[in-house]
Design a protein around this motif. Structure first.
Motif, PDB file in Angstrom:
ATOM      1  N   ASP A 135       3.820  68.599  77.469  1.00  0.00           N
ATOM      2  CA  ASP A 135       3.417  67.272  77.004  1.00  0.00           C
ATOM      3  C   ASP A 135       4.536  66.288  77.314  1.00  0.00           C
ATOM      4  OD1 ASP A 135       2.072  65.223  75.699  1.00  0.00           O
ATOM      5  OD2 ASP A 135       2.715  65.848  73.708  1.00  0.00           O
ATOM      6  N   GLU A 137       6.596  63.291  76.869  1.00  0.00           N
ATOM      7  CA  GLU A 137       6.845  62.340  75.780  1.00  0.00           C
ATOM      8  C   GLU A 137       8.148  61.626  76.046  1.00  0.00           C
ATOM      9  OE1 GLU A 137       6.362  62.999  71.713  1.00  0.00           O
ATOM     10  OE2 GLU A 137       4.780  64.479  71.939  1.00  0.00           O
ATOM     11  N   LYS A 138       8.224  60.382  75.595  1.00  0.00           N
ATOM     12  CA  LYS A 138       9.458  59.612  75.719  1.00  0.00           C
ATOM     13  C   LYS A 138      10.084  59.475  74.337  1.00  0.00           C
ATOM     14  CE  LYS A 138       8.258  57.192  79.893  1.00  0.00           C
ATOM     15  NZ  LYS A 138       8.077  55.937  80.584  1.00  0.00           N
ATOM     16  N   SER A 139      11.409  59.636  74.304  1.00  0.00           N
ATOM     17  CA  SER A 139      12.168  59.502  73.057  1.00  0.00           C
ATOM     18  C   SER A 139      13.310  58.538  73.292  1.00  0.00           C
ATOM     19  CB  SER A 139      12.757  60.856  72.635  1.00  0.00           C
ATOM     20  OG  SER A 139      11.761  61.827  72.498  1.00  0.00           O
ATOM     21  N   GLN A 151      12.654  61.252  78.880  1.00  0.00           N
ATOM     22  CA  GLN A 151      11.322  61.855  78.985  1.00  0.00           C
ATOM     23  C   GLN A 151      11.466  63.370  78.939  1.00  0.00           C
ATOM     24  OE1 GLN A 151       8.868  60.335  82.072  1.00  0.00           O
ATOM     25  NE2 GLN A 151       7.147  61.621  81.532  1.00  0.00           N
ATOM     26  N   THR A 155       6.996  69.999  74.119  1.00  0.00           N
ATOM     27  CA  THR A 155       7.258  69.806  72.696  1.00  0.00           C
ATOM     28  C   THR A 155       7.074  71.136  71.975  1.00  0.00           C
ATOM     29  OG1 THR A 155       4.967  69.206  72.206  1.00  0.00           O
ATOM     30  CG2 THR A 155       6.474  67.392  72.664  1.00  0.00           C
TER      31      THR A 155
END
Length: 187
Positions: A135, A137-139, A151, A155
Motif C-alpha cells: 500500500d 502511503e505518504k508520511s 513514500q 503497511t
C-alpha cells in the motif's frame, strides 16, 4: 441436535485455522519486499536510492499481501509523544530518510504498533510482526532541517514490536560515507 453439533464442529475447525494462522508467521528479509530483478544495495556499493531505479522502487511484492510476517529493521518515528511512538517507518539501514537519501518505497514499511512502543532513540533496531499490506502511503517526517514527505510501499497495522540486538540483513554504510557514525555495531 445434529445441527448444533455441526455448528460446534465448524466453530472448532475455525478456531484451529485461526490458531494455525498465527503459527504461520513468515520471517522475511528486505530483499523479499523488492522484485528479484532489482539490484541489491550492496552491489551498488551504496544503499538503494529510489531515483536511480527504473521503476523508482514502486514495484511491490503482492505475493506477501495479508501474510503474517516478521521483519527486522530500524524504526524512524513518524508520530510520537515523548518516548512513546504511535507510528514509525521501518527502514533497512540507519540514517535512511533523515540523514541519507530515502530508500525506494518497496524498502520502507509504515508501522502502526498495536500498543504505543517506547523508543529511546531514532533508528532503534526492532522486529515487527503483523499482516503486511502492499500500500503506497505518504508520511510526513519531521527532521532537524524541516519536513520530509516519505513514500512507503507497505503497511503493517496493529503490529507487535520488539527490540532486537541486531538486524541480520542490514546494510552497512561504506567507509567513505560521511554517515558511517550511524552504523549500528554488530555482535
Amino acid at each position: 441436535m445434529n445441527c448444533f453439533k455441526s455448528i460446534i464442529a465448524l466453530a472448532a475447525a475455525l478456531s484451529l485455522s485461526v490458531a494455525g494462522a498465527s503459527a504461520a508467521t513468515m520471517h522475511i528479509f528486505w530483499k523479499d519486499l523488492r522484485p528479484a530483478t532489482q539490484a541489491l544495495a550492496e552491489d551498488a556499493g551504496l544503499p538503494m536510492i529510489a531515483a536511480k531505479l527504473p521503476d523508482h522502487g514502486e514495484t511491490l511484492s503482492l505475493g506477501l499481501q495479508d501474510k503474517i510476517i516478521q521483519l527486522a529493521g530500524y524504526a524512524l518515528p513518524v508520530d510520537r509523544d515523548g518516548d512513546l511512538v504511535y507510528q514509525f517507518l521501518l527502514v533497512p539501514w540507519t540514517g535512511a530518510c533523515s540523514h541519507m537519501p530515502t530508500p525506494p518505497p518497496n524498502q520502507i514499511v509504515l508501522v502502526t504498533p498495536a500498543h504505543p512502543y517506547k523508543m529511546s532513540e531514532a533508528y532503534q533496531p526492532v522486529a515487527v510482526t503483523g499482516a503486511l499490506k502492499p500500500d503506497m502511503e505518504k508520511s510526513q517526517l519531521f527532521i532537524l532541517d524541516g519536513v520530509n514527505v516519505i513514500q512507503s510501499g507497505y503497511t503493517v497495522r496493529k503490529a507487535e514490536v520488539v527490540g532486537v540486538d541486531t538486524v541480520s540483513d542490514t546494510i552497512t554504510l561504506p567507509v567513505n560515507s560521511p554517515w558511517t557514525f550511524l552504523n549500528k555495531k554488530k555482535n
